[in-house]
Design an enzyme around this catalytic site. Structure first.
Site, PDB file in Angstrom:
ATOM      1  N   TYR A 138      -5.096  53.537 -18.094  1.00 16.92           N
ATOM      2  CA  TYR A 138      -3.700  53.978 -18.017  1.00 16.92           C
ATOM      3  C   TYR A 138      -3.140  54.331 -19.387  1.00 16.92           C
ATOM      4  CZ  TYR A 138      -3.307  52.235 -13.204  1.00 16.92           C
ATOM      5  OH  TYR A 138      -3.451  52.026 -11.864  1.00 16.92           O
ATOM      6  N   LYS A 166      -2.050  18.773 -13.373  1.00 17.59           N
ATOM      7  CA  LYS A 166      -1.011  19.757 -13.052  1.00 17.59           C
ATOM      8  C   LYS A 166      -1.584  21.172 -13.160  1.00 17.59           C
ATOM      9  CE  LYS A 166       0.561  19.590 -17.870  1.00 17.59           C
ATOM     10  NZ  LYS A 166       1.469  18.870 -18.782  1.00 17.59           N
TER      11      LYS A 166
END
Ligand SMILES: *Cc1c(COP(=O)(O)O)cnc(C)c1O
Length: 366
Positions: free
Chosen positions: A260, A38
């Site tokens: 940032y 998965k």
């Protein structure tokens, strides 16, 4: 390491095969392996992983969602595929693509009972304490009569899932769950006489509780080289390695900031390297401000400031390096586990976070 030009995830299929055979040897001939692929094979690359395991003769695959099963079928995978978590209206997809759904609730049972008009192998999930998906023991009669109303539904296996198989402190809980699962099987067999496969254990359940192996084991994280305990992980090989490259080097002076919102302010002259990998590639924001790190020329370079969408900056003040040099995010289980520990997560999340933007480079010696 190969010549690097950009970010990529290397997938070592030889390591995968070695891990698969490690589990085969642990469990012996009488127990089958269901390979859990998965989430893009835990962030690796589901099709190449599944093709390789199919060649090795794996008995079953498991994926979470029907769309993942369709993806494998479209790529040519022929081995049976269990869908762990289908939705009621996915009956037709299951039939069309020969996918084997888990029936975990009366709502799912009702839908599959109504809409299945040709033979379809189905699997039943019982809840033994995880309280996530599955029927209760008291539902057995109703489940059996529901199934018997549509003979196209062919009961193929009955399974449950362990809560804390990796945790030695929860031994009693796990033993109780194994008992609860056995009790469900015994009760089911009183009124149902056809054979079916029994399976309960994931990677850690398989390794830590031999009595939980039953007919088949569902191995996920272990196939990729991780087993939630040093003792086992040491016997496995790392399948995925994440690499990038230095795009640019900056020298910042005391008081300057990097990234940032001034996530890093230089306390002294600092040399930083900018790397083309960010949170959109699967580097979580929690790795910022020194929590996460990369390896450059065998030395640790901590991430400075905030993780950007497409970049991180790392401190290379003490590292002899230049623009274009290769960078290792991780190439061992130890590094992945260190990163996970430093950022309060687990190997599963570090691996599955690697986004589809990162190219996968499949390597094998054979
Ligand atoms: C994901 C999953 C597994 C595999 O677990 P690992 O710890 O990765 O081996 C097995 N069974 C179920 C039901 C799962 O959801």
């Amino acid at each position: 390491m190969d010549v690097l030009k950009n970010t990529y995830l290397q997938i070592n299929l030889d390591a995968l095969v070695a891990n698969y055979h490690f589990f085969k040897k642990q469990i012996g001939k009488s127990t089958k392996v269901m390979a859990v692929v998965k989430a893009f094979a835990y962030g690796h690359e589901a099709v190449s992983i599944a093709k390789k395991l199919e060649k090795e003769g794996v008995a079953y695959f498991a994926v979470a969602f029907t769309s993942e099963g369709i993806h494998l079928r479209k790529a040519g995978i022929k081995t049976p595929i269990l869908i762990l978590h289908p939705q009621p209206l996915e009956v037709l997809d299951c039939i069309q693509y020969k996918l084997e759904p888990t029936i975990y609730s009366f709502r799912v049972l009702q839908s599959f009972k109504e809409h299945t008009h040709q033979a379809l192998p189905v699997h039943l999930k019982f809840n033994t304490g995880l309280n996530r998906l599955g029927f209760a023991k008291k539902d057995i009669d109703a489940v059996q009569s529901g199934l018997s109303e549509n003979p196209h539904l062919q009961l193929t296996s009955i399974f449950s899932h362990l809560i804390a198989s990796e945790d030695p402190a929860e031994k009693e809980l796990t033993q109780g769950q194994i008992k609860a699962y056995q009790n469900i099987i015994t009760a089911f067999k009183k009124t149902y006489k056809e054979p079916f496969i029994q399976h309960l254990a994931n990677t850690s359940g398989t390794l830590n509780y031999p009595q939980a192996r039953f007919d088949m084991v569902r191995i996920g994280i272990g196939l990729y080289g991780y087993a939630n305990a040093q003792k086992w992980t040491n016997q496995l090989q790392n399948v995925g390695s994440l690499y990038t490259v230095i795009s640019q080097i900056h020298t910042v002076t005391k008081g300057d900031s990097v990234g940032y919102n001034r996530g890093f302010i230089a306390a002294k002259k600092t040399v930083t390297a900018t790397l083309p990998i960010g949170h959109a590639d699967g580097i979580p924001r929690t790795w910022g401000k020194g929590k996460g790190f990369v390896m450059i020329n065998n030395q640790i370079a901590p991430i400075v400031g905030n993780v950007c969408m497409d970049m991180i900056m790392v401190d290379v003040s003490e590292i002899d390096c230049k623009e274009g040099d290769p960078v290792i995010l991780f190439d061992t289980q130890t590094t992945v586990e260190k990163l996970a520990l430093a950022t309060q997560t687990i190997s599963y999340e570090v691996l599955t976070a690697i986004s589809q933007r990162v190219p996968r480079m499949i390597t094998t010696n054979t």
